[in-house]
Design a protein around this motif. Sequence first.
Motif, PDB file in Angstrom:
ATOM      1  N   ALA A 110       0.836  -1.200   0.000  1.00 36.53           N
ATOM      2  CA  ALA A 110       0.000   0.000   0.000  1.00 36.53           C
ATOM      3  C   ALA A 110       0.873   1.252   0.000  1.00 36.53           C
ATOM      4  O   ALA A 110       2.019   1.231   0.431  1.00 36.53           O
ATOM      5  CB  ALA A 110      -0.907   0.009   1.222  1.00 36.53           C
ATOM      6  N   THR A 111       0.311   2.356  -0.472  1.00 28.50           N
ATOM      7  CA  THR A 111       1.040   3.621  -0.463  1.00 28.50           C
ATOM      8  C   THR A 111       0.615   4.504   0.702  1.00 28.50           C
ATOM      9  O   THR A 111       1.368   5.351   1.136  1.00 28.50           O
ATOM     10  CB  THR A 111       0.829   4.394  -1.777  1.00 28.50           C
ATOM     11  OG1 THR A 111      -0.573   4.575  -1.980  1.00 28.50           O
ATOM     12  CG2 THR A 111       1.424   3.627  -2.941  1.00 28.50           C
ATOM     13  N   THR A 112      -0.604   4.308   1.191  1.00 28.44           N
ATOM     14  CA  THR A 112      -1.082   5.079   2.334  1.00 28.44           C
ATOM     15  C   THR A 112      -1.761   4.139   3.320  1.00 28.44           C
ATOM     16  O   THR A 112      -2.239   3.072   2.952  1.00 28.44           O
ATOM     17  CB  THR A 112      -2.085   6.166   1.914  1.00 28.44           C
ATOM     18  OG1 THR A 112      -3.196   5.561   1.282  1.00 28.44           O
ATOM     19  CG2 THR A 112      -1.440   7.184   1.001  1.00 28.44           C
ATOM     20  N   LEU A 113      -1.813   4.585   4.547  1.00 30.69           N
ATOM     21  CA  LEU A 113      -2.434   3.806   5.602  1.00 30.69           C
ATOM     22  C   LEU A 113      -3.200   4.766   6.497  1.00 30.69           C
ATOM     23  O   LEU A 113      -2.648   5.780   6.933  1.00 30.69           O
ATOM     24  CB  LEU A 113      -1.334   3.099   6.405  1.00 30.69           C
ATOM     25  CG  LEU A 113      -1.706   1.863   7.168  1.00 30.69           C
ATOM     26  CD1 LEU A 113      -2.131   0.752   6.219  1.00 30.69           C
ATOM     27  CD2 LEU A 113      -0.527   1.374   7.970  1.00 30.69           C
ATOM     28  N   GLY A 151       5.723   2.139  24.065  1.00 32.37           N
ATOM     29  CA  GLY A 151       6.150   0.934  24.769  1.00 32.37           C
ATOM     30  C   GLY A 151       7.036   0.053  23.902  1.00 32.37           C
ATOM     31  O   GLY A 151       6.854  -0.047  22.693  1.00 32.37           O
ATOM     32  N   LYS A 152       8.002  -0.604  24.525  1.00 38.18           N
ATOM     33  CA  LYS A 152       9.013  -1.380  23.816  1.00 38.18           C
ATOM     34  C   LYS A 152       8.424  -2.492  22.953  1.00 38.18           C
ATOM     35  O   LYS A 152       8.858  -2.704  21.833  1.00 38.18           O
ATOM     36  CB  LYS A 152       9.993  -1.965  24.825  1.00 38.18           C
ATOM     37  CG  LYS A 152      11.201  -2.589  24.202  1.00 38.18           C
ATOM     38  CD  LYS A 152      12.216  -2.927  25.267  1.00 38.18           C
ATOM     39  CE  LYS A 152      13.543  -3.227  24.644  1.00 38.18           C
ATOM     40  NZ  LYS A 152      14.597  -3.334  25.625  1.00 38.18           N
ATOM     41  N   TYR A 153       7.461  -3.226  23.464  1.00 35.35           N
ATOM     42  CA  TYR A 153       6.907  -4.356  22.722  1.00 35.35           C
ATOM     43  C   TYR A 153       5.464  -4.114  22.295  1.00 35.35           C
ATOM     44  O   TYR A 153       4.707  -5.042  22.104  1.00 35.35           O
ATOM     45  CB  TYR A 153       7.002  -5.629  23.568  1.00 35.35           C
ATOM     46  CG  TYR A 153       8.434  -5.966  23.881  1.00 35.35           C
ATOM     47  CD1 TYR A 153       9.282  -6.452  22.902  1.00 35.35           C
ATOM     48  CD2 TYR A 153       8.944  -5.769  25.156  1.00 35.35           C
ATOM     49  CE1 TYR A 153      10.603  -6.747  23.174  1.00 35.35           C
ATOM     50  CE2 TYR A 153      10.267  -6.067  25.439  1.00 35.35           C
ATOM     51  CZ  TYR A 153      11.091  -6.556  24.446  1.00 35.35           C
ATOM     52  OH  TYR A 153      12.395  -6.849  24.718  1.00 35.35           O
ATOM     53  N   SER A 154       5.092  -2.867  22.133  1.00 37.41           N
ATOM     54  CA  SER A 154       3.714  -2.551  21.764  1.00 37.41           C
ATOM     55  C   SER A 154       3.592  -2.340  20.260  1.00 37.41           C
ATOM     56  O   SER A 154       4.563  -2.042  19.573  1.00 37.41           O
ATOM     57  CB  SER A 154       3.242  -1.302  22.513  1.00 37.41           C
ATOM     58  OG  SER A 154       4.065  -0.206  22.185  1.00 37.41           O
ATOM     59  N   GLY A 155       2.396  -2.504  19.769  1.00 36.99           N
ATOM     60  CA  GLY A 155       2.098  -2.203  18.383  1.00 36.99           C
ATOM     61  C   GLY A 155       2.445  -3.307  17.408  1.00 36.99           C
ATOM     62  O   GLY A 155       2.931  -4.378  17.769  1.00 36.99           O
ATOM     63  N   THR A 156       2.185  -3.015  16.140  1.00 40.50           N
ATOM     64  CA  THR A 156       2.455  -3.924  15.035  1.00 40.50           C
ATOM     65  C   THR A 156       3.479  -3.271  14.120  1.00 40.50           C
ATOM     66  O   THR A 156       3.282  -2.147  13.666  1.00 40.50           O
ATOM     67  CB  THR A 156       1.159  -4.202  14.241  1.00 40.50           C
ATOM     68  OG1 THR A 156       0.182  -4.744  15.130  1.00 40.50           O
ATOM     69  CG2 THR A 156       1.402  -5.167  13.105  1.00 40.50           C
ATOM     70  N   ASP A 157       4.574  -3.973  13.860  1.00 38.44           N
ATOM     71  CA  ASP A 157       5.614  -3.447  12.980  1.00 38.44           C
ATOM     72  C   ASP A 157       5.170  -3.584  11.536  1.00 38.44           C
ATOM     73  O   ASP A 157       4.745  -4.653  11.102  1.00 38.44           O
ATOM     74  CB  ASP A 157       6.922  -4.208  13.190  1.00 38.44           C
ATOM     75  CG  ASP A 157       7.479  -4.037  14.595  1.00 38.44           C
ATOM     76  OD1 ASP A 157       7.276  -2.961  15.171  1.00 38.44           O
ATOM     77  OD2 ASP A 157       8.110  -4.981  15.099  1.00 38.44           O
ATOM     78  N   LEU A 158       5.292  -2.480  10.778  1.00 35.28           N
ATOM     79  CA  LEU A 158       4.900  -2.449   9.370  1.00 35.28           C
ATOM     80  C   LEU A 158       6.041  -1.888   8.546  1.00 35.28           C
ATOM     81  O   LEU A 158       6.836  -1.083   9.040  1.00 35.28           O
ATOM     82  CB  LEU A 158       3.678  -1.555   9.156  1.00 35.28           C
ATOM     83  CG  LEU A 158       2.422  -1.883   9.941  1.00 35.28           C
ATOM     84  CD1 LEU A 158       1.416  -0.762   9.786  1.00 35.28           C
ATOM     85  CD2 LEU A 158       1.842  -3.192   9.464  1.00 35.28           C
TER      86      LEU A 158
END
Length: 103
Positions: free
Chosen positions: A8-11, A76-83
């Motif tokens: 994708a180009t935008t999110l 936070g260190k282990y928070s979220g989803t890496d994209l």
Amino acid sequence: MATIALAATTLRPLGDRVLVKVVEKEERTAGGILLPDTAKEKPQTGEVVAVGPGRVKDDGTRVSPEVKVGDTVLYGKYSGTDLKLGDTEYVLVAEKDILAVVA
């Protein structure tokens, strides 16, 4: 945690989600040795590039997010989803996982 590569180009984040561009800094030891990627810790700071409309409370009203596009944040260190979009790394985090806005 695995990084999700998107074409994708935008999110556009939904709800209380925030898209943060990871700020990579070059890490060197006190002696000047450049650390390889495998020895580095996961970055915890980044620049907000997109913000969702906010969370919806039980009574149906929407609470606006406290962060805005352009803010530098600590999350936070282990928070979220890496994209990964193209060559740029991002983290999609919930607003509650943002610890502070860095001034």
